[in-house]
Design a protein around this motif. Structure first.
Motif, mmCIF file in Angstrom:
data_model
loop_
_atom_site.group_PDB
_atom_site.id
_atom_site.type_symbol
_atom_site.label_atom_id
_atom_site.label_comp_id
_atom_site.label_asym_id
_atom_site.label_seq_id
_atom_site.Cartn_x
_atom_site.Cartn_y
_atom_site.Cartn_z
ATOM 1 N N ALA A 40 0.916 -1.133 0.060
ATOM 2 C CA ALA A 40 -0.064 0.000 0.130
ATOM 3 C C ALA A 40 1.041 1.231 0.095
ATOM 4 O O ALA A 40 0.527 2.169 -0.580
ATOM 5 N N ALA A 41 2.176 1.189 0.728
ATOM 6 C CA ALA A 41 2.885 2.449 0.763
ATOM 7 C C ALA A 41 3.530 2.606 -0.577
ATOM 8 O O ALA A 41 3.605 3.687 -1.143
ATOM 9 N N GLY A 42 3.922 1.590 -1.463
ATOM 10 C CA GLY A 42 4.505 1.675 -2.633
ATOM 11 C C GLY A 42 3.326 2.160 -3.712
ATOM 12 O O GLY A 42 3.845 3.016 -4.450
ATOM 13 N N ARG A 43 2.209 1.600 -3.486
ATOM 14 C CA ARG A 43 1.220 2.130 -4.459
ATOM 15 C C ARG A 43 1.192 3.648 -4.194
ATOM 16 O O ARG A 43 0.686 4.382 -5.297
ATOM 17 N N GLY A 44 0.873 4.000 -2.867
ATOM 18 C CA GLY A 44 0.915 5.433 -2.617
ATOM 19 C C GLY A 44 1.930 6.148 -3.158
ATOM 20 O O GLY A 44 1.701 7.317 -3.856
ATOM 21 N N LEU A 45 3.222 5.932 -3.096
ATOM 22 C CA LEU A 45 4.267 6.712 -3.743
ATOM 23 C C LEU A 45 4.098 6.768 -5.338
ATOM 24 O O LEU A 45 4.147 7.705 -5.973
ATOM 25 N N ILE A 46 3.677 5.664 -5.879
ATOM 26 C CA ILE A 46 3.507 5.520 -7.542
ATOM 27 C C ILE A 46 2.296 6.468 -7.871
ATOM 28 O O ILE A 46 2.460 7.396 -8.643
ATOM 29 N N GLU A 47 1.330 6.482 -7.140
ATOM 30 C CA GLU A 47 0.046 7.183 -7.398
ATOM 31 C C GLU A 47 0.256 8.822 -6.951
ATOM 32 O O GLU A 47 0.085 9.648 -8.055
ATOM 33 N N SER A 48 1.250 9.145 -6.225
ATOM 34 C CA SER A 48 1.560 10.605 -5.822
ATOM 35 C C SER A 48 2.598 10.926 -7.005
ATOM 36 O O SER A 48 2.736 12.307 -7.257
ATOM 37 N N HIS A 49 3.229 10.342 -7.673
ATOM 38 C CA HIS A 49 4.160 10.585 -8.484
ATOM 39 C C HIS A 49 3.747 10.119 -10.117
ATOM 40 O O HIS A 49 4.668 10.020 -11.204
ATOM 41 N N ALA A 50 2.678 9.589 -10.096
ATOM 42 C CA ALA A 50 2.069 9.046 -11.414
ATOM 43 C C ALA A 50 2.401 9.875 -12.734
ATOM 44 O O ALA A 50 2.894 9.449 -13.740
ATOM 45 N N ASP A 51 2.109 11.309 -12.479
ATOM 46 C CA ASP A 51 2.302 11.932 -13.689
ATOM 47 C C ASP A 51 3.422 12.069 -14.092
ATOM 48 O O ASP A 51 3.761 12.018 -15.503
ATOM 49 N N GLU A 52 4.731 12.346 -13.484
ATOM 50 C CA GLU A 52 5.842 12.163 -13.882
ATOM 51 C C GLU A 52 6.526 11.043 -14.275
ATOM 52 O O GLU A 52 7.387 10.927 -15.261
ATOM 53 N N ILE A 53 5.878 9.801 -13.756
ATOM 54 C CA ILE A 53 6.436 8.499 -14.247
ATOM 55 C C ILE A 53 5.739 8.260 -15.789
ATOM 56 O O ILE A 53 6.708 7.995 -16.489
ATOM 57 N N LYS A 54 4.627 8.790 -15.908
ATOM 58 C CA LYS A 54 4.009 8.443 -17.154
ATOM 59 C C LYS A 54 4.693 9.288 -18.212
ATOM 60 O O LYS A 54 4.972 8.917 -19.192
ATOM 61 N N LYS A 55 5.067 10.639 -17.746
ATOM 62 C CA LYS A 55 5.714 11.227 -18.711
ATOM 63 C C LYS A 55 7.065 10.962 -19.074
ATOM 64 O O LYS A 55 7.442 10.980 -20.546
ATOM 65 N N VAL A 56 7.858 10.459 -18.198
ATOM 66 C CA VAL A 56 9.312 10.255 -18.575
ATOM 67 C C VAL A 56 9.525 9.022 -18.879
ATOM 68 O O VAL A 56 10.433 8.734 -19.955
ATOM 69 N N VAL A 57 8.605 7.759 -18.399
ATOM 70 C CA VAL A 57 8.790 6.532 -19.093
ATOM 71 C C VAL A 57 7.945 6.374 -20.337
ATOM 72 O O VAL A 57 8.112 5.281 -20.814
ATOM 73 N N LEU A 58 7.112 7.324 -20.753
ATOM 74 C CA LEU A 58 5.979 6.981 -21.724
ATOM 75 C C LEU A 58 5.219 5.844 -21.218
ATOM 76 O O LEU A 58 4.966 5.000 -22.204
ATOM 77 N N VAL A 59 4.475 5.938 -20.138
ATOM 78 C CA VAL A 59 3.675 4.946 -19.802
ATOM 79 C C VAL A 59 2.326 5.488 -19.905
ATOM 80 O O VAL A 59 1.949 6.751 -19.371
ATOM 81 N N ARG A 60 1.274 4.842 -20.856
ATOM 82 C CA ARG A 60 0.082 5.355 -20.694
ATOM 83 C C ARG A 60 -0.862 4.890 -19.590
ATOM 84 O O ARG A 60 -1.929 5.778 -19.311
ATOM 85 N N GLU A 61 -0.739 3.971 -19.069
ATOM 86 C CA GLU A 61 -1.405 3.505 -18.046
ATOM 87 C C GLU A 61 -0.605 2.621 -16.874
ATOM 88 O O GLU A 61 0.112 1.908 -17.248
ATOM 89 N N ILE A 62 -1.168 2.856 -15.597
ATOM 90 C CA ILE A 62 -0.380 2.000 -14.901
ATOM 91 C C ILE A 62 -1.429 1.117 -13.755
ATOM 92 O O ILE A 62 -2.630 1.783 -13.444
ATOM 93 N N ASN A 63 -1.389 0.028 -13.862
ATOM 94 C CA ASN A 63 -2.351 -1.151 -13.343
ATOM 95 C C ASN A 63 -1.708 -1.558 -12.217
ATOM 96 O O ASN A 63 -0.383 -1.978 -12.173
ATOM 97 N N PHE A 64 -2.402 -1.625 -11.062
ATOM 98 C CA PHE A 64 -1.967 -2.507 -9.783
ATOM 99 C C PHE A 64 -2.641 -3.841 -9.882
ATOM 100 O O PHE A 64 -3.711 -3.986 -9.587
ATOM 101 N N THR A 65 -1.803 -4.751 -10.117
ATOM 102 C CA THR A 65 -2.233 -6.195 -10.063
ATOM 103 C C THR A 65 -0.935 -6.996 -9.786
ATOM 104 O O THR A 65 -0.005 -6.899 -9.868
ATOM 105 N N PRO A 66 -1.275 -8.495 -9.544
ATOM 106 C CA PRO A 66 0.104 -9.402 -9.246
ATOM 107 C C PRO A 66 0.743 -9.538 -10.408
ATOM 108 O O PRO A 66 0.288 -9.508 -11.552
ATOM 109 N N VAL A 67 1.967 -9.504 -10.385
ATOM 110 C CA VAL A 67 3.034 -9.589 -11.605
ATOM 111 C C VAL A 67 3.681 -10.904 -11.103
ATOM 112 O O VAL A 67 4.544 -10.974 -10.122
#
Length: 85
Positions: A40-67
């Motif tokens: 949950a803490a990791g998800r919170g970090l990603i969600e709070s920086h999602a715009d930057e991550i999407k822009k820099v890495v060219l990610v169109r969508e972030i899905n939280f699911t088992p990998v």
């Protein structure tokens, strides 16, 4: 401060994702979907920086699911299982 630590952790994740793009020889201009399995803490970090991550890495969508496949990395004490598709 906590904000600086979170920003540093987000940069670490971005670096891991860029390394994975390079390792997989993905077209630098191609957008990808990112699958994430973390706490949950990791998800919170990603969600709070999602715009930057999407822009820099060219990610169109972030899905939280088992990998199952993908890479494992750590940032600021949290473990992330990441998969680009």
């Amino acid at each position: 401060t906590p904000a600086l630590r979170a920003a540093g952790a987000a940069r670490q994740l971005i670096r891991h994702l860029q390394d994975e793009r390079k390792r997989r020889s993905l077209d630098p201009a191609a957008t990808v979907t990112r699958m994430v399995d973390t706490s949950a803490a990791g998800r919170g970090l990603i969600e709070s920086h999602a715009d930057e991550i999407k822009k820099v890495v060219l990610v169109r969508e972030i899905n939280f699911t088992p990998v199952v496949d993908g890479i494992q990395c750590e940032a600021d004490g949290e473990t992330y299982h990441l998969l680009l598709s």
